[in-house]
Design an enzyme around this catalytic site. Structure first.
Site, PDB file in Angstrom:
ATOM      1  N   LYS A  39      25.807  41.239  29.842  1.00 12.77           N
ATOM      2  CA  LYS A  39      25.380  40.532  31.060  1.00 12.77           C
ATOM      3  C   LYS A  39      25.873  41.285  32.296  1.00 12.77           C
ATOM      4  O   LYS A  39      26.753  42.147  32.190  1.00 12.77           O
ATOM      5  CB  LYS A  39      25.932  39.104  31.042  1.00 12.77           C
ATOM      6  CG  LYS A  39      27.455  39.021  31.067  1.00 12.77           C
ATOM      7  CD  LYS A  39      27.934  37.587  30.833  1.00 12.77           C
ATOM      8  CE  LYS A  39      29.448  37.520  30.813  1.00 12.77           C
ATOM      9  NZ  LYS A  39      29.936  36.211  30.357  1.00 12.77           N
ATOM     10  N   ARG A 135      33.654  23.344  31.086  1.00 11.57           N
ATOM     11  CA  ARG A 135      32.680  24.035  31.914  1.00 11.57           C
ATOM     12  C   ARG A 135      31.338  23.689  31.269  1.00 11.57           C
ATOM     13  O   ARG A 135      30.964  22.526  31.281  1.00 11.57           O
ATOM     14  CB  ARG A 135      32.994  25.543  31.951  1.00 11.57           C
ATOM     15  CG  ARG A 135      32.226  26.299  33.017  1.00 11.57           C
ATOM     16  CD  ARG A 135      32.543  27.794  33.026  1.00 11.57           C
ATOM     17  NE  ARG A 135      32.258  28.447  31.744  1.00 11.57           N
ATOM     18  CZ  ARG A 135      32.382  29.750  31.521  1.00 11.57           C
ATOM     19  NH1 ARG A 135      32.801  30.563  32.485  1.00 11.57           N
ATOM     20  NH2 ARG A 135      32.093  30.272  30.332  1.00 11.57           N
ATOM     21  N   TYR A 259      44.203  50.484  59.060  1.00 14.03           N
ATOM     22  CA  TYR A 259      43.926  49.242  59.805  1.00 14.03           C
ATOM     23  C   TYR A 259      45.127  48.298  59.769  1.00 14.03           C
ATOM     24  O   TYR A 259      45.755  48.130  58.723  1.00 14.03           O
ATOM     25  CB  TYR A 259      42.726  48.512  59.186  1.00 14.03           C
ATOM     26  CG  TYR A 259      41.394  49.107  59.543  1.00 14.03           C
ATOM     27  CD1 TYR A 259      40.964  49.167  60.869  1.00 14.03           C
ATOM     28  CD2 TYR A 259      40.550  49.600  58.550  1.00 14.03           C
ATOM     29  CE1 TYR A 259      39.723  49.715  61.191  1.00 14.03           C
ATOM     30  CE2 TYR A 259      39.309  50.137  58.863  1.00 14.03           C
ATOM     31  CZ  TYR A 259      38.911  50.193  60.193  1.00 14.03           C
ATOM     32  OH  TYR A 259      37.700  50.723  60.504  1.00 14.03           O
ATOM     33  N   MET A 307      36.406  50.560  54.217  1.00 10.62           N
ATOM     34  CA  MET A 307      35.089  50.418  53.583  1.00 10.62           C
ATOM     35  C   MET A 307      34.719  51.651  52.746  1.00 10.62           C
ATOM     36  O   MET A 307      34.213  51.523  51.629  1.00 10.62           O
ATOM     37  CB  MET A 307      34.021  50.158  54.648  1.00 10.62           C
ATOM     38  CG  MET A 307      32.677  49.789  54.055  1.00 10.62           C
ATOM     39  SD  MET A 307      31.390  49.519  55.282  1.00 10.62           S
ATOM     40  CE  MET A 307      31.863  47.957  55.971  1.00 10.62           C
TER      41      MET A 307
HETATM   42  C1  LIG Z   1      30.838  36.488  29.281  1.00 16.58           C
HETATM   43  C2  LIG Z   1      30.966  35.687  28.029  1.00 16.58           C
HETATM   44  C3  LIG Z   1      31.578  36.253  26.894  1.00 16.58           C
HETATM   45  C4  LIG Z   1      32.262  37.599  26.910  1.00 16.58           C
HETATM   46  O1  LIG Z   1      33.559  37.445  27.451  1.00 16.58           O
HETATM   47  P1  LIG Z   1      34.635  38.628  27.451  1.00 16.58           P
HETATM   48  O2  LIG Z   1      35.868  37.987  27.958  1.00 16.58           O
HETATM   49  O3  LIG Z   1      34.113  39.673  28.364  1.00 16.58           O
HETATM   50  O4  LIG Z   1      34.757  39.123  26.063  1.00 16.58           O
HETATM   51  C5  LIG Z   1      31.566  35.511  25.723  1.00 16.58           C
HETATM   52  N1  LIG Z   1      31.011  34.263  25.681  1.00 16.58           N
HETATM   53  C6  LIG Z   1      30.445  33.692  26.760  1.00 16.58           C
HETATM   54  C7  LIG Z   1      29.860  32.332  26.646  1.00 16.58           C
HETATM   55  C8  LIG Z   1      30.420  34.380  27.977  1.00 16.58           C
HETATM   56  O5  LIG Z   1      29.857  33.811  29.038  1.00 16.58           O
END
Ligand SMILES: *Cc1c(COP(=O)(O)O)cnc(C)c1O
Length: 369
Positions: A39, A135, A259, A307
């Site tokens: 993802k 969640r 800065y 930046m």
């Molecule tokens: C992103 C995600 C993972 C992967 O998590 P990592 O900590 O990167 O291994 C696994 N399961 C779900 C539901 C996720 O959203």
């Protein structure tokens, strides 16, 4: 010469880490399967390139939404692809079934939409239980009834039972054991495969290694743990973020740098400027002392990150010259370590990568993607 900032993605390292995940998945069983979580553009590493590099090995892939899945299908990825949040609108279901995408069902609305949308092609559903993270996911007491409703739908081919752990990055955590028990108890007697572990769960909890596992960060060679963990010895960082020194000058003791004059030299200092900044995804909150590698030696970031540039103290590397390349994170400087200096996590460092050209390397040969 063009701007020297770039990210080099080592696809051999990605394959190595995938095999490591596979071997962890197979400690408790034979045929433990691993979905490669790609993802968010493979955590900034490039989803298409990473999925292609893993296409000979991976049992499947996981993404956040249909757009990400279709990008992989359009490059010829044939394996199962799971939409980790399922679908957002019923209208997506036609494409989901047509492209043979797997979906998470994690709320009652999705369940109802799926019931009301007969599909010509069967869809595999990953029914998600909220075992305690609070969640996404159905409450444990609602899980069995939801499973029965899915089981009654002719257009649902299989049901994988799934949950997600809130504290798997802490070893021997009581809350993780509680979540595992809740999941066990409320899936008791239901047939089918299960999926529990992300990267941290896969490493830390043998009870979380199920038929399907879902590591993300681990595949990119970064540790999901706050503190130093032995698994780091076996991981190969996939991303190396490079840039170069673009100028060097000597400033006397007592000179403020950058800065807000947030850092002042305590000694006569050989100060260097590196062409990387927060617009590239380098964390603005990297504190004074955050290491970067110059000629293989660690030197500290001084002053605030800007930046497009940051400043370092080169006093202890007198051989450094303008034009020398530097490493911001990679093989000898784990992203997890840099993240700690910036009060963040390697996930965010990778996902924030921006503007820098990305190059791919495999078996020392550059590859086109
Ligand atoms: C992103 C995600 C993972 C992967 O998590 P990592 O900590 O990167 O291994 C696994 N399961 C779900 C539901 C996720 O959203």
């Amino acid at each position: 010469m063009s701007r020297p900032a770039k990210a080099v993605i080592n696809l051999d390292a990605l394959q190595h880490n995938y095999q490591l995940a596979k071997s962890l998945a197979n400690r408790e069983r034979t045929n433990g399967k691993v979905l490669a979580v790609v993802k968010a553009d493979a955590y900034g590493h490039g989803a298409v390139a990473c999925a292609k590099a893993l296409s000979g090995q991976a049992d499947g892939f996981a993404v956040a939404c249909i757009e990400e899945a279709l990008e992989l299908r359009s490059t010829g990825i044939q394996q199962p692809i799971l939409l980790l949040e399922g679908f957002f609108e019923a209208i997506e279901l036609n494409e989901i079934s047509r492209h043979k995408l797997d979906i998470v069902v994690q709320n009652p609305e999705q369940l109802t939409m799926l019931e009301q949308s007969p599909q010509p092609e069967p869809v595999r559903v990953w029914l998600k239980m909220d075992s305690g993270m609070h969640r996404a996911g159905l409450l444990p007491q609602d899980f069995r009834a939801a499973w029965m409703r899915l089981d009654a739908l002719p257009w649902v081919s299989d049901i994988v039972m799934m949950t997600h752990l809130a504290c798997a990055d802490e070893s021997d955590n009581g809350y993780t054991r509680h979540q595992l028990e809740v999941f066990e108890q409320h899936t008791l007697g239901l047939p089918g495969e299960r999926s529990i572990a992300n990267s941290a769960g896969l490493v830390n909890y043998h009870q979380a290694r199920a038929e399907w596992n879902r590591p993300g960060l681990l595949l990119y060679g970064a540790s999901p743990f706050e503190t130093v963990h032995p698994i780091e010895q076996q991981l190969q960082p996939v991303m190396e973020l490079h840039s170069a020194i673009i100028s060097i000058k000597n400033i006397p003791a007592g000179s403020p740098v950058g800065y807000g004059s947030a850092w002042t030299s305590q000694r006569a200092t050989r100060q260097g400027v590196v062409a990387i900044g927060y617009a590239d995804g380098y964390p603005r909150h990297a504190q004074n002392g955050t290491p970067i590698l110059v000629k293989g030696k660690r030197v500290p970031v001084i002053g605030r990150v800007s930046m497009d540039m940051l400043t370092v103290d080169l006093t202890d590397v007198p051989q450094a010259r303008p034009g020398d390349s530097v490493v911001l994170w990679g093989k000898d400087l784990p992203a997890a370590e840099v993240a700690r200096y910036a009060s963040t996590i390697p996930y965010q460092l990778f996902c924030n990568l921006n503007r820098v050209p990305v190059e791919y390397a495999q078996s020392s040969i550059a590859v086109d993607v």
